[in-house]
Design a protein around this motif. Structure first.
Motif, PDB file in Angstrom:
ATOM      1  N   MET A 121       0.837  -1.193   0.000  1.00 54.63           N
ATOM      2  CA  MET A 121       0.000   0.000   0.000  1.00 54.63           C
ATOM      3  C   MET A 121       0.875   1.247   0.000  1.00 54.63           C
ATOM      4  N   ASN A 122       0.300   2.257  -0.485  1.00 57.15           N
ATOM      5  CA  ASN A 122       0.976   3.531  -0.604  1.00 57.15           C
ATOM      6  C   ASN A 122       1.052   4.215   0.775  1.00 57.15           C
ATOM      7  N   PRO A 123       2.242   4.725   1.188  1.00 64.95           N
ATOM      8  CA  PRO A 123       2.357   5.401   2.485  1.00 64.95           C
ATOM      9  C   PRO A 123       1.454   6.623   2.605  1.00 64.95           C
ATOM     10  N   ALA A 124       1.113   7.231   1.493  1.00 66.65           N
ATOM     11  CA  ALA A 124       0.225   8.395   1.535  1.00 66.65           C
ATOM     12  C   ALA A 124      -1.162   8.007   2.035  1.00 66.65           C
ATOM     13  N   ILE A 125      -1.593   6.796   1.734  1.00 69.37           N
ATOM     14  CA  ILE A 125      -2.907   6.327   2.198  1.00 69.37           C
ATOM     15  C   ILE A 125      -2.903   6.181   3.713  1.00 69.37           C
ATOM     16  N   PHE A 126      -1.799   5.630   4.270  1.00 69.26           N
ATOM     17  CA  PHE A 126      -1.700   5.503   5.722  1.00 69.26           C
ATOM     18  C   PHE A 126      -1.702   6.875   6.386  1.00 69.26           C
ATOM     19  N   SER A 127      -1.033   7.813   5.770  1.00 70.20           N
ATOM     20  CA  SER A 127      -1.025   9.177   6.304  1.00 70.20           C
ATOM     21  C   SER A 127      -2.427   9.776   6.284  1.00 70.20           C
ATOM     22  N   LEU A 128      -3.138   9.561   5.195  1.00 70.40           N
ATOM     23  CA  LEU A 128      -4.501  10.076   5.073  1.00 70.40           C
ATOM     24  C   LEU A 128      -5.429   9.424   6.095  1.00 70.40           C
ATOM     25  N   ILE A 129      -5.305   8.101   6.257  1.00 70.60           N
ATOM     26  CA  ILE A 129      -6.132   7.390   7.243  1.00 70.60           C
ATOM     27  C   ILE A 129      -5.810   7.900   8.647  1.00 70.60           C
ATOM     28  N   GLY A 130      -4.548   8.085   8.961  1.00 74.54           N
ATOM     29  CA  GLY A 130      -4.146   8.612  10.268  1.00 74.54           C
ATOM     30  C   GLY A 130      -4.688  10.003  10.514  1.00 74.54           C
ATOM     31  N   LEU A 131      -4.663  10.808   9.481  1.00 73.99           N
ATOM     32  CA  LEU A 131      -5.189  12.168   9.576  1.00 73.99           C
ATOM     33  C   LEU A 131      -6.691  12.164   9.851  1.00 73.99           C
ATOM     34  N   VAL A 132      -7.421  11.321   9.142  1.00 78.21           N
ATOM     35  CA  VAL A 132      -8.878  11.238   9.323  1.00 78.21           C
ATOM     36  C   VAL A 132      -9.217  10.705  10.714  1.00 78.21           C
ATOM     37  N   VAL A 133      -8.534   9.637  11.133  1.00 76.93           N
ATOM     38  CA  VAL A 133      -8.790   9.067  12.467  1.00 76.93           C
ATOM     39  C   VAL A 133      -8.472  10.102  13.544  1.00 76.93           C
ATOM     40  N   GLY A 134      -7.361  10.803  13.400  1.00 81.59           N
ATOM     41  CA  GLY A 134      -6.996  11.843  14.367  1.00 81.59           C
ATOM     42  C   GLY A 134      -8.024  12.956  14.440  1.00 81.59           C
TER      43      GLY A 134
END
Length: 142
Positions: free
Chosen positions: A1-14
């Protein structure tokens, strides 16, 4: 998976967690403000009654009675169990301050309100009584 997706998911969860946490804190703050306002309104009514000596049959007396009933009803809604117990004890004694027992019960109630509003802040009941009721000569001479 793309690291940008993890960043986006982390941002949304936060952001979602921050929203719910802030909402919870705002709700608690609002409840604390309602409780403190009810306490201060009741104490203001008691002070007005003691200092102005309104007669119940006058317009001012009836208005003060209505303000007192309003504050008491809000206390019954917002106060913690310790405050309700202390308030009930004061009411059972007649909700007046003609005897030492009634004055002590009133001060216990004010101390419980103070603890409920401020949390860990505490003062002695003797100091609280001196501030709220003044130094009574019959107690000072004992």
């Amino acid at each position: 998976m793309n690291p940008a997706i993890f960043s986006l998911i982390g941002l949304v969860v936060g952001a979602v967690l921050q929203f719910f946490f802030t909402r919870h804190l705002d709700s608690k703050k609002h409840q604390r403000e309602l409780r403190s306002k009810a306490y201060s309104d009741y104490l203001l009514c008691v002070s007005e009654l003691a200092n102005l000596g309104h007669q119940k049959n006058t317009l001012e007396g009836r208005q003060l009675g209505a303000k007192t009933a309003d504050a008491k009803s809000r206390i019954s809604l917002y106060a913690g169990p310790v405050v309700i117990s202390a308030f009930a004890a004061f009411e059972r004694l007649g909700a007046t301050m003609n005897t030492d027992e009634q004055c002590d019960s009133f001060i216990d109630m004010v101390a419980a309100m103070r603890q409920d509003s401020l949390g860990g802040s505490s003062v002695t009941n003797a100091d609280l009584q001196a501030v709220v009721l003044g130094v009574r000569r019959d107690k000072a001479s004992s």
